[in-house]
Design a protein around this motif. Structure first.
Motif, PDB file in Angstrom:
ATOM      1  N   VAL A  16       0.855  -1.183   0.000  1.00  0.00           N
ATOM      2  CA  VAL A  16       0.000   0.000   0.000  1.00  0.00           C
ATOM      3  C   VAL A  16       0.892   1.234   0.000  1.00  0.00           C
ATOM      4  O   VAL A  16       1.775   1.356   0.851  1.00  0.00           O
ATOM      5  CB  VAL A  16      -0.918   0.018   1.244  1.00  0.00           C
ATOM      6  CG1 VAL A  16      -1.750   1.296   1.266  1.00  0.00           C
ATOM      7  CG2 VAL A  16      -1.811  -1.209   1.259  1.00  0.00           C
ATOM      8  N   PRO A  17       0.719   2.162  -0.953  1.00  0.00           N
ATOM      9  CA  PRO A  17       1.546   3.375  -0.965  1.00  0.00           C
ATOM     10  C   PRO A  17       1.469   4.092   0.380  1.00  0.00           C
ATOM     11  O   PRO A  17       0.410   4.130   1.024  1.00  0.00           O
ATOM     12  CB  PRO A  17       0.925   4.212  -2.088  1.00  0.00           C
ATOM     13  CG  PRO A  17       0.250   3.222  -2.981  1.00  0.00           C
ATOM     14  CD  PRO A  17      -0.240   2.138  -2.080  1.00  0.00           C
ATOM     15  N   PRO A  26      -5.774   1.180   8.382  1.00  0.00           N
ATOM     16  CA  PRO A  26      -6.733   0.097   8.642  1.00  0.00           C
ATOM     17  C   PRO A  26      -7.067  -0.008  10.121  1.00  0.00           C
ATOM     18  O   PRO A  26      -6.353   0.505  10.979  1.00  0.00           O
ATOM     19  CB  PRO A  26      -5.976  -1.140   8.161  1.00  0.00           C
ATOM     20  CG  PRO A  26      -4.540  -0.804   8.443  1.00  0.00           C
ATOM     21  CD  PRO A  26      -4.409   0.674   8.172  1.00  0.00           C
ATOM     22  N   ALA A  27      -8.167  -0.684  10.400  1.00  0.00           N
ATOM     23  CA  ALA A  27      -8.536  -0.939  11.793  1.00  0.00           C
ATOM     24  C   ALA A  27      -7.612  -2.002  12.371  1.00  0.00           C
ATOM     25  O   ALA A  27      -7.261  -2.971  11.690  1.00  0.00           O
ATOM     26  CB  ALA A  27      -9.981  -1.417  11.865  1.00  0.00           C
ATOM     27  N   PRO A  28      -7.173  -1.849  13.620  1.00  0.00           N
ATOM     28  CA  PRO A  28      -6.331  -2.877  14.232  1.00  0.00           C
ATOM     29  C   PRO A  28      -7.116  -4.174  14.402  1.00  0.00           C
ATOM     30  O   PRO A  28      -8.332  -4.162  14.590  1.00  0.00           O
ATOM     31  CB  PRO A  28      -5.962  -2.261  15.589  1.00  0.00           C
ATOM     32  CG  PRO A  28      -7.032  -1.257  15.867  1.00  0.00           C
ATOM     33  CD  PRO A  28      -7.454  -0.723  14.534  1.00  0.00           C
ATOM     34  N   PRO A  72      -5.460   1.986  -4.032  1.00  0.00           N
ATOM     35  CA  PRO A  72      -5.493   0.609  -4.546  1.00  0.00           C
ATOM     36  C   PRO A  72      -6.849  -0.057  -4.365  1.00  0.00           C
ATOM     37  O   PRO A  72      -7.214  -0.946  -5.139  1.00  0.00           O
ATOM     38  CB  PRO A  72      -4.415  -0.105  -3.715  1.00  0.00           C
ATOM     39  CG  PRO A  72      -3.538   0.984  -3.184  1.00  0.00           C
ATOM     40  CD  PRO A  72      -4.421   2.173  -3.003  1.00  0.00           C
ATOM     41  N   ALA A  73      -7.615   0.378  -3.364  1.00  0.00           N
ATOM     42  CA  ALA A  73      -8.895  -0.280  -3.081  1.00  0.00           C
ATOM     43  C   ALA A  73     -10.037   0.268  -3.928  1.00  0.00           C
ATOM     44  O   ALA A  73     -10.897  -0.486  -4.386  1.00  0.00           O
ATOM     45  CB  ALA A  73      -9.239  -0.129  -1.599  1.00  0.00           C
ATOM     46  N   TRP A  81     -10.854  11.521  -2.838  1.00  0.00           N
ATOM     47  CA  TRP A  81     -11.077  10.955  -1.494  1.00  0.00           C
ATOM     48  C   TRP A  81     -11.278  12.071  -0.474  1.00  0.00           C
ATOM     49  O   TRP A  81     -12.206  12.029   0.340  1.00  0.00           O
ATOM     50  CB  TRP A  81      -9.874  10.087  -1.099  1.00  0.00           C
ATOM     51  CG  TRP A  81      -9.867   9.739   0.363  1.00  0.00           C
ATOM     52  CD1 TRP A  81     -10.554   8.739   0.976  1.00  0.00           C
ATOM     53  CD2 TRP A  81      -9.154  10.429   1.401  1.00  0.00           C
ATOM     54  NE1 TRP A  81     -10.317   8.755   2.333  1.00  0.00           N
ATOM     55  CE2 TRP A  81      -9.459   9.786   2.619  1.00  0.00           C
ATOM     56  CE3 TRP A  81      -8.291  11.516   1.422  1.00  0.00           C
ATOM     57  CZ2 TRP A  81      -8.926  10.203   3.833  1.00  0.00           C
ATOM     58  CZ3 TRP A  81      -7.764  11.935   2.631  1.00  0.00           C
ATOM     59  CH2 TRP A  81      -8.080  11.278   3.817  1.00  0.00           C
ATOM     60  N   ALA A  82     -10.404  13.087  -0.498  1.00  0.00           N
ATOM     61  CA  ALA A  82     -10.510  14.194   0.457  1.00  0.00           C
ATOM     62  C   ALA A  82     -11.812  14.962   0.257  1.00  0.00           C
ATOM     63  O   ALA A  82     -12.422  15.434   1.223  1.00  0.00           O
ATOM     64  CB  ALA A  82      -9.312  15.130   0.298  1.00  0.00           C
ATOM     65  N   THR A  83     -12.263  15.079  -0.986  1.00  0.00           N
ATOM     66  CA  THR A  83     -13.525  15.770  -1.275  1.00  0.00           C
ATOM     67  C   THR A  83     -14.702  15.027  -0.663  1.00  0.00           C
ATOM     68  O   THR A  83     -15.552  15.619   0.008  1.00  0.00           O
ATOM     69  CB  THR A  83     -13.715  15.898  -2.795  1.00  0.00           C
ATOM     70  OG1 THR A  83     -12.683  16.724  -3.334  1.00  0.00           O
ATOM     71  CG2 THR A  83     -15.069  16.496  -3.127  1.00  0.00           C
TER      72      THR A  83
END
Length: 668
Positions: A16-17, A26-28, A72-73, A81-83
């Motif tokens: 993942v970049p 990600p969630a733990p 990637p997802a 994404w930020a928008t």
């Protein structure tokens, strides 16, 4: 902290970049040793680390490449994404730093054509500029007229892209011209090739948009960048217009975050100015209008009512512990007012007075616990002005508001033209609007004749500004409904709830404004209320008869709705209620039968207007409607039929032609 850094590193090791590992950590994983299951929540985006990561990239080309790495997802760009997530800081940083690269337009023929258009336009502009600066002589101009016309911009672009001619074929010039006129779009489309879903557009003038589309319109969340102006807007859209909650940033550093209505700031919002001052409050049509707070750079502030962008009444909070209550003209105190010194401290006291020609003329000094009393000039003498016992909760600053209330001041001036002498005036009630400005004042006065004997004492004299009320009648099936307002009058001495006609404000362009109009426009009712779709129902009625010039006008709007709208009128009115930016319970709307309004209302003007409308409707003296009937929503068109195969049709056509040409051969 160490655990978070380990998660980031694990993400990077998994391919993942790093940029996306910070944006979407990600969630733990849940601990299998836990005795009880627990909810595992993904941590929020690490905006600070993300910005630092990007800010550490010194080369612009490297940064532009970095910000175009897709998730990637989901395949989304960082800007998109930020928008969608409302990360305004990330949006503005990306657009300011990388501009077009932040929108992540994929390299290809469309982008190549677009860039060639930009290049050719600059060449043409330069050529035209040189012609304007160095006009040809008459002989040269005559020779130029005989020459072949110069190629158009789209022809120049097409010729400059010869490497694509074979691939394009005869459609080449059309493709080039379309991009020059419309720009191009990358994103989701439906089966009819309409823009639907997430996408981005690069417009011919260089502007850019990324976000959600519905039926070719910017609808939902999106970011728009006006390139020439350097303005960035991120927020909600409706039919290509800024509508809903959004934030706009200007190149001078000014920024606004709040409600928008059809491309203008309307509703509650906060504007921070380039010098650091700010306004937080109500807006209407891009100007400050209603209750709000303006904070100056020195820490002082105006808190109160704004009209058409100007502060007109309320509290001036000076630096330290000094307050001033009164009215304002051109942002300066004007007329009667009250200073409070040592505000909120022991030994606090007040001084009433007035501003004349920009200078403070002091009056009486009193403690904050004293009953509000002002010596006020009436008929060229001073009389004592105070509140009745029913208004015991009102303060000196409220008395200053009453004195500066325009209908009250007009009434006081009119007393100079009567033969009777005013002996006393007592304020019995004050009603405040939603923006805390005075909306209505009721007073009692005692008059004496030339012999000094009491001539008369008045009942409550109602003083209020000229207003316009609106009766909205909705007709459908067997129902005739009225759209009414249920409000709580914030009058000192007790609040009362009543059904009444909503108030609107007329604008010079023939449209109306106000909370009711804004709620209607943003709802699912689909009403078109303006000066062309309304008619006067009642001539202006004067409040307090000869003792005041305050008057109320009533307009009528009648529309016939289709069956679906009448059947769902409750939900449609609820959508209207959701648009209001007022305290819960202070104001609400409902649609009730016209025949029930008189029984449920305690407002005299509402009763008079509805009674008049009912009589005129029953006697057919009113138009059937003041606006065209509302049509049902356009139905979804049926799917196109499958196109038949051409080969069998052509074979059949050949056989028919053969029979006509040679009947005998066809029979054999």
């Amino acid at each position: 902290m160490a655990e978070e850094e380990n998660i980031d590193q694990e993400q990077v090791e998994l391919g993942v970049p790093e940029m996306w590992a910070l944006a979407k950590p990600p969630a733990p994983e849940a601990n299998e040793d836990d005795d009880e299951p627990r909810n595992v929540v993904a941590p929020g985006a690490k905006i600070g680390k993300l910005i630092k990561l990007l800010n550490d990239i010194e080369e612009q080309e490297e940064l532009d490449t970095k910000v175009q790495e897709l998730d990637p997802a989901t395949g989304q760009s960082l800007l998109l994404w930020a928008t969608l997530e409302g990360k305004f800081v990330v949006v503005e940083w990306l657009v300011k730093k990388s501009k077009r690269a932040a929108f992540a337009f994929a390299a290809g023929k469309e982008l190549t054509i677009y860039d060639k258009w930009v290049e050719i336009r600059k060449e043409i502009e330069e050529r035209e500029r040189e012609k304007a600066e160095n006009p040809p002589e008459e002989e040269e101009a005559a020779d130029d007229e005989e020459k072949a016309p110069e190629p158009t911009a789209d022809q120049l672009v097409y010729e400059a892209l010869s490497e694509f001619h074979e691939e394009w074929g005869v459609t080449g010039q059309g493709i080039v011209k379309a991009i020059g006129e419309l720009g191009f779009y990358h994103g989701a489309r439906d089966s009819s090739y309409n823009k639907n879903g997430l996408g981005k557009t690069l417009f011919p003038n260089g502007d850019m948009y990324t976000g959600q589309y519905v039926n070719n319109q910017r609808q939902g969340r999106g970011t728009y960048f006006w390139v020439d102006r350097g303005v960035i807007y991120t927020g909600q859209w409706n039919n290509n217009l800024r509508h809903g909650l959004g934030r706009i940033v200007y190149p001078d550093g000014g920024r606004y975050y709040g409600a928008w209505s059809y491309d203008s700031k309307s509703g509650e919002g906060r504007y921070t100015y380039p010098d650091g001052s700010s306004y937080n409050g109500s807006w209407e049509n891009d100007v400050k209008h209603g209750f709000g707070t303006y904070v100056f750079t020195d820490g002082s502030s105006f808190v109160g009512s704004f009209v058409d962008g100007n502060f007109v009444s309320g509290e001036w909070r000076l630096c330290g512990a000094t307050r001033y209550h009164g009215t304002f003209l051109n942002d300066k105190p004007y007329g009667a007012g009250v200073f409070t010194f040592k505000y909120g401290q022991e030994g606090s006291y007040r001084q009433d007075g007035q501003y004349l020609n920009g200078k403070w003329v002091p009056g009486k000094i009193s403690t904050v616990t004293d009953i509000p009393v002002v010596s006020f000039p009436v008929q060229k003498k001073l009389i004592t002005l105070t509140f009745s016992e029913e208004c015991g909760a009102l303060l000196m600053e409220h008395l200053a508001q009453v004195i500066n209330f325009e209908p009250f001041a007009t009434w006081i001036q009119s007393l100079a033209n009567i033969d009777e002498t005013v002996q006393s005036i007592v304020i019995t009630s004050v009603a405040f609007a939603q923006d805390k400005a005075v909306e209505e004042v009721r007073v009692k006065a005692v008059f004496t004749g030339v012999d000094g004997k009491k001539v008369r004492g008045t009942d409550n004299i109602i003083l209020k500004k000229p207003t316009t009320r609106l009766l909205v009648v909705l007709v459908g099936q067997d129902k005739t409904l009225a759209l009414v307002e249920t409000s709580v009058a914030a009058a000192r001495g007790g609040a009362s709830s009543s059904i009444r006609l909503p108030t609107v404000r007329s604008r010079p362009d023939g449209k109306f404004s106000g909370a009711f109009i804004s709620a209607v426009e943003n709802s699912e009712l689909r009403l078109r209320i303006d000066s062309t779709t309304t008619t006067r129902l009642l001539a202006p009625l004067y409040s307090g008869a000869a003792t005041t010039n305050a008057k109320e006008d009533v307009l009528l709007y009648i529309q016939h709705l289709h069956a679906d709208a009448i059947a769902t009128i409750g939900e449609r009115v609820a959508s209207m209620q959701a648009q209001l930016n007022v305290d819960e319970g202070l104001c609400s709307f409902q649609a009730i039968r016209l025949s029930e309004v008189v029984q449920q209302s305690g407002d005299g003007l509402t009763i008079a207007a509805v009674s008049q409308a009912t009589r005129l409707l029953q006697s057919n003296k009113l138009p059937r409607a003041t606006v065209e009937d509302q049509r049902p929503p356009t139905p979804i068109p049926p799917a196109p039929l499958t196109r038949p195969k051409l080969e069998p049709l052509l074979e059949e056509q050949k056989r028919n032609e053969a029979r006509v040409a040679s009947p005998q051969e066809a029979d054999e």
